[in-house]
Scaffold this motif. Structure first.
Motif, PDB file in Angstrom:
ATOM      1  N   TYR A 164      59.847  16.613  54.329  1.00 27.53           N
ATOM      2  CA  TYR A 164      61.187  16.098  54.643  1.00 27.53           C
ATOM      3  C   TYR A 164      61.789  15.474  53.387  1.00 27.53           C
ATOM      4  O   TYR A 164      61.193  14.568  52.795  1.00 27.53           O
ATOM      5  N   LEU A 165      62.956  15.954  53.023  1.00 31.32           N
ATOM      6  CA  LEU A 165      63.695  15.388  51.908  1.00 31.32           C
ATOM      7  C   LEU A 165      64.998  14.808  52.443  1.00 31.32           C
ATOM      8  O   LEU A 165      65.764  15.488  53.115  1.00 31.32           O
ATOM      9  N   SER A 166      65.259  13.545  52.140  1.00 30.84           N
ATOM     10  CA  SER A 166      66.390  12.830  52.705  1.00 30.84           C
ATOM     11  C   SER A 166      67.674  13.134  51.935  1.00 30.84           C
ATOM     12  O   SER A 166      67.722  14.010  51.064  1.00 30.84           O
ATOM     13  N   ALA A 167      68.730  12.389  52.243  1.00 34.19           N
ATOM     14  CA  ALA A 167      70.037  12.647  51.632  1.00 34.19           C
ATOM     15  C   ALA A 167      70.032  12.368  50.131  1.00 34.19           C
ATOM     16  O   ALA A 167      70.692  13.066  49.360  1.00 34.19           O
ATOM     17  N   MET A 168      69.319  11.349  49.692  1.00 30.50           N
ATOM     18  CA  MET A 168      69.258  11.046  48.265  1.00 30.50           C
ATOM     19  C   MET A 168      68.265  11.980  47.577  1.00 30.50           C
ATOM     20  O   MET A 168      67.289  12.431  48.191  1.00 30.50           O
ATOM     21  N   PRO A 169      68.477  12.299  46.308  1.00 25.20           N
ATOM     22  CA  PRO A 169      67.570  13.232  45.626  1.00 25.20           C
ATOM     23  C   PRO A 169      66.161  12.662  45.523  1.00 25.20           C
ATOM     24  O   PRO A 169      65.983  11.509  45.131  1.00 25.20           O
ATOM     25  N   GLU A 170      65.178  13.465  45.898  1.00 24.49           N
ATOM     26  CA  GLU A 170      63.796  13.012  45.828  1.00 24.49           C
ATOM     27  C   GLU A 170      62.870  14.193  45.619  1.00 24.49           C
ATOM     28  O   GLU A 170      63.289  15.354  45.686  1.00 24.49           O
ATOM     29  N   ALA A 171      61.600  13.885  45.370  1.00 25.28           N
ATOM     30  CA  ALA A 171      60.597  14.914  45.106  1.00 25.28           C
ATOM     31  C   ALA A 171      59.356  14.648  45.936  1.00 25.28           C
ATOM     32  O   ALA A 171      59.000  13.493  46.205  1.00 25.28           O
ATOM     33  N   ILE A 172      58.698  15.725  46.349  1.00 25.24           N
ATOM     34  CA  ILE A 172      57.398  15.626  46.991  1.00 25.24           C
ATOM     35  C   ILE A 172      56.450  16.638  46.349  1.00 25.24           C
ATOM     36  O   ILE A 172      56.875  17.666  45.818  1.00 25.24           O
ATOM     37  N   HIS A 173      55.185  16.315  46.384  1.00 23.74           N
ATOM     38  CA  HIS A 173      54.131  17.158  45.827  1.00 23.74           C
ATOM     39  C   HIS A 173      53.276  17.659  46.985  1.00 23.74           C
ATOM     40  O   HIS A 173      52.819  16.857  47.811  1.00 23.74           O
ATOM     41  N   VAL A 174      53.079  18.972  47.039  1.00 24.38           N
ATOM     42  CA  VAL A 174      52.336  19.582  48.141  1.00 24.38           C
ATOM     43  C   VAL A 174      51.196  20.416  47.571  1.00 24.38           C
ATOM     44  O   VAL A 174      51.409  21.213  46.649  1.00 24.38           O
ATOM     45  N   ARG A 175      49.987  20.215  48.128  1.00 23.02           N
ATOM     46  CA  ARG A 175      48.837  21.069  47.794  1.00 23.02           C
ATOM     47  C   ARG A 175      48.322  21.705  49.074  1.00 23.02           C
ATOM     48  O   ARG A 175      48.123  21.010  50.085  1.00 23.02           O
ATOM     49  N   LEU A 176      48.142  23.033  49.029  1.00 23.35           N
ATOM     50  CA  LEU A 176      47.850  23.797  50.239  1.00 23.35           C
ATOM     51  C   LEU A 176      46.510  24.498  50.163  1.00 23.35           C
ATOM     52  O   LEU A 176      45.932  24.669  49.085  1.00 23.35           O
ATOM     53  N   PHE A 177      46.043  24.928  51.348  1.00 21.79           N
ATOM     54  CA  PHE A 177      44.875  25.831  51.409  1.00 21.79           C
ATOM     55  C   PHE A 177      45.007  26.690  52.654  1.00 21.79           C
ATOM     56  O   PHE A 177      45.727  26.344  53.599  1.00 21.79           O
ATOM     57  N   TYR A 178      44.322  27.805  52.629  1.00 24.76           N
ATOM     58  CA  TYR A 178      44.245  28.691  53.779  1.00 24.76           C
ATOM     59  C   TYR A 178      43.036  28.299  54.640  1.00 24.76           C
ATOM     60  O   TYR A 178      41.909  28.194  54.146  1.00 24.76           O
ATOM     61  N   GLN A 179      43.306  28.114  55.934  1.00 22.26           N
ATOM     62  CA  GLN A 179      42.189  27.830  56.836  1.00 22.26           C
ATOM     63  C   GLN A 179      41.554  29.158  57.255  1.00 22.26           C
ATOM     64  O   GLN A 179      42.232  30.062  57.750  1.00 22.26           O
ATOM     65  N   MET A 180      40.259  29.264  57.066  1.00 20.00           N
ATOM     66  CA  MET A 180      39.549  30.527  57.341  1.00 20.00           C
ATOM     67  C   MET A 180      39.097  30.569  58.799  1.00 20.00           C
ATOM     68  O   MET A 180      38.770  29.546  59.369  1.00 20.00           O
TER      69      MET A 180
END
Length: 504
Positions: free
Chosen positions: A488-504
């Protein structure tokens, strides 16, 4: 001698290099008259630029004030502007308000305006003069070129060591307004002759080469050829990067509704052929289709540089899309308005002007821009690398009813939902760091990651982090997990960091 600023292509991407390093301009263009008084700049401009986290200002210099009498030059005002910018740790891109400004010739010196035999006006099809000195007037072009060369010599002598001034815009939104072409005697002689060989598509007369658009092509050639003469004269004294800007084609869709001869996107090949000393053409974007204009201006191997942009909050998030698209500069117009206080004791005329501007400009726009520039300054080193490597994916809500978009990045898909919220429209960019690692920068958007369509495995988050950047390095804030682990990114400029994986 220090290495001069330059526009260059590195690894297939255009960049502005200053002090030997790539530089993004977090900028804004001040009002047309602001720089005509050093005192006004001191009291009414610089204090209201300081909160915006800028690193550059686009400001005019005026032929009318620099050469008040032919052959006599006064650079006191320019010197004051340079000194003020140095004190504020700002770079300057100077607008040369010479022969042409917004399709007219209002900034030429008095001695040019009065000598109408030597410096003749463009004329309509009835022979009536319009308020534009003809681009076919050799004497006017030579006078502008001499003044501009003298300006560039002074900048070199005054500023070469510190390089506060890093770029020059030649003229401003040039062209003829209200008519499809100039019908002066000199223009008519050119139109009845053969098209110069330098022009793309030249084969015979203007009508034979370009059909119904022959008048428009004539004006594009005339202004490009004139600006080339002016640019060459200036660069012989001091070879800073130089560019031109455009009042965009818009309704009603006929030549003259915008300045005919302006470097609009479809005529960039004409400018590239006829004005090789000009580094690029830049759009002044006040239309709503921001993404479309960006695409048009990058379609001809032309750097993306936005020297003017509308002030309203709804479109201020265009700044994030612009840098994600590889823009070298983003600059709202008249940005000293954003934080100017409204005082009951202010002179009536000044207060009325501020109130008029507040129909679009507002402190909310300033707060948004300040936040965006602070965020972008931190991410800049990382963004330069990612853009060169083709790992940046910009997004923007093009229309009010567009629900979202989907970005395919390697083995992942990111589905973004645009919010119907008040304030800035959904916009931003994603940096793919590889291996399921992403930074998302934006406003008013939420989303979710998925695998490719033929991959049934669920995609899960190893981590979702709030945070910001310092010198291109991610500084983690909160770690979001459980029922708060959303993108979720709000009205003001912001950044988020996401790290993913595949569930086997």
């Amino acid at each position: 001698m220090k290495e001069l600023p330059r526009i260059e292509k590195t690894d297939g991407r255009w960049q502005l290099t200053v002090d030997g390093r790539p530089m993004l301009l977090f900028s804004g263009e001040i009002h047309n008259s602001s720089a005509s008084s050093a005192e006004y700049m001191e009291e009414c401009v610089w204090p209201y630029l300081r909160p915006l986290n800028m690193n550059a200002v686009i400001a005019p210099v005026y032929w009318q004030l620099i050469e008040p009498r032919e052959g006599e030059f006064d650079f006191e005002l320019l010197d004051a502007l340079i000194d003020q910018a140095r004190r504020e740790s700002m770079r300057l891109a100077l607008l040369w308000f010479g022969l042409w400004k917004n399709g007219e010739s209002t900034y030429v010196p008095d001695w040019v305006k009065r000598d109408q035999r030597r410096f003749f006006w463009a004329r309509d099809s009835y022979g009536r003069p319009i308020y534009t000195i003809s681009p076919f007037c050799d004497a006017a072009i030579e006078a502008d070129a001499r003044a501009f060369a003298r300006l560039m010599r002074h900048i070199r002598e005054r500023d070469q060591d510190e390089q506060t001034v890093i770029m020059i815009q030649l003229e401003n939104e040039i062209g003829t307004l209200g008519i499809e072409r100039d019908f002066s005697d000199a223009a008519q002689r050119m139109f009845e002759g053969a098209v110069p060989a330098v022009m793309p598509g030249a084969h015979g007369t203007w009508a034979e080469s370009y059909g119904e658009e022959a008048p428009t092509y004539l004006m594009e050639y005339a202004y490009a050829a004139a600006v080339e003469r002016i640019a060459r004269a200036g660069q012989a004294e001091y070879a800073l990067p130089m560019y031109v800007n455009a009042w965009l084609e818009q309704f009603p869709w006929r030549p003259g509704a915008w300045p005919c001869g302006c470097p609009v996107a479809r005529f960039i090949p004409v400018w590239q052929a006829c004005a090789p000393s000009v580094a690029f053409s830049a759009p002044d974007i006040y239309v709503t289709d921001f993404a479309g204009v960006c695409e048009d201006y990058t379609a001809h191997d032309n750097p993306l540089f936005i020297p003017e942009h509308r002030q309203d909050l709804r479109h201020m998030s265009d700044v994030l899309y612009a840098y994600g698209k590889g823009a070298l500069c983003f600059a709202p117009f008249g940005l000293e308005d954003f934080f100017t206080p409204l005082s009951e004791n202010a002179p009536l005329d000044n207060r009325a002007q501020i109130l008029a501007n507040r129909k679009t400009a507002c402190p909310e726009s300033g707060a948004y821009l300040a936040g965006a520039y602070k965020l972008m300054a931190g991410i800049e080193p990382l963004l330069h690398r990612a853009l060169r490597e083709g790992r940046v994916y910009p997004f923007i809500r093009r229309t009010e009813h567009e629900p979202g978009c989907e970005l395919k990045m390697g083995e992942y898909r990111l589905r973004l939902n645009f919010k119907d919220a008040e304030g800035p429209r959904s916009a931003g960019f994603v940096i793919d760091n590889g291996g399921g690692d992403f930074f998302i920068v934006g406003s008013n958007v939420n989303g979710a990651f998925f695998g490719l369509y033929d991959d049934p495995r669920p995609v899960r988050a190893l981590a979702i982090e709030e945070g910001t950047f310092e010198n291109g390095v991610w500084q983690r804030g909160r770690l979001l997990n459980g029922d708060e682990a959303g993108l979720y990114l709000s009205a003001m400029p912001e950044a988020i960091h996401v790290r993913l994986f595949y569930q086997m």
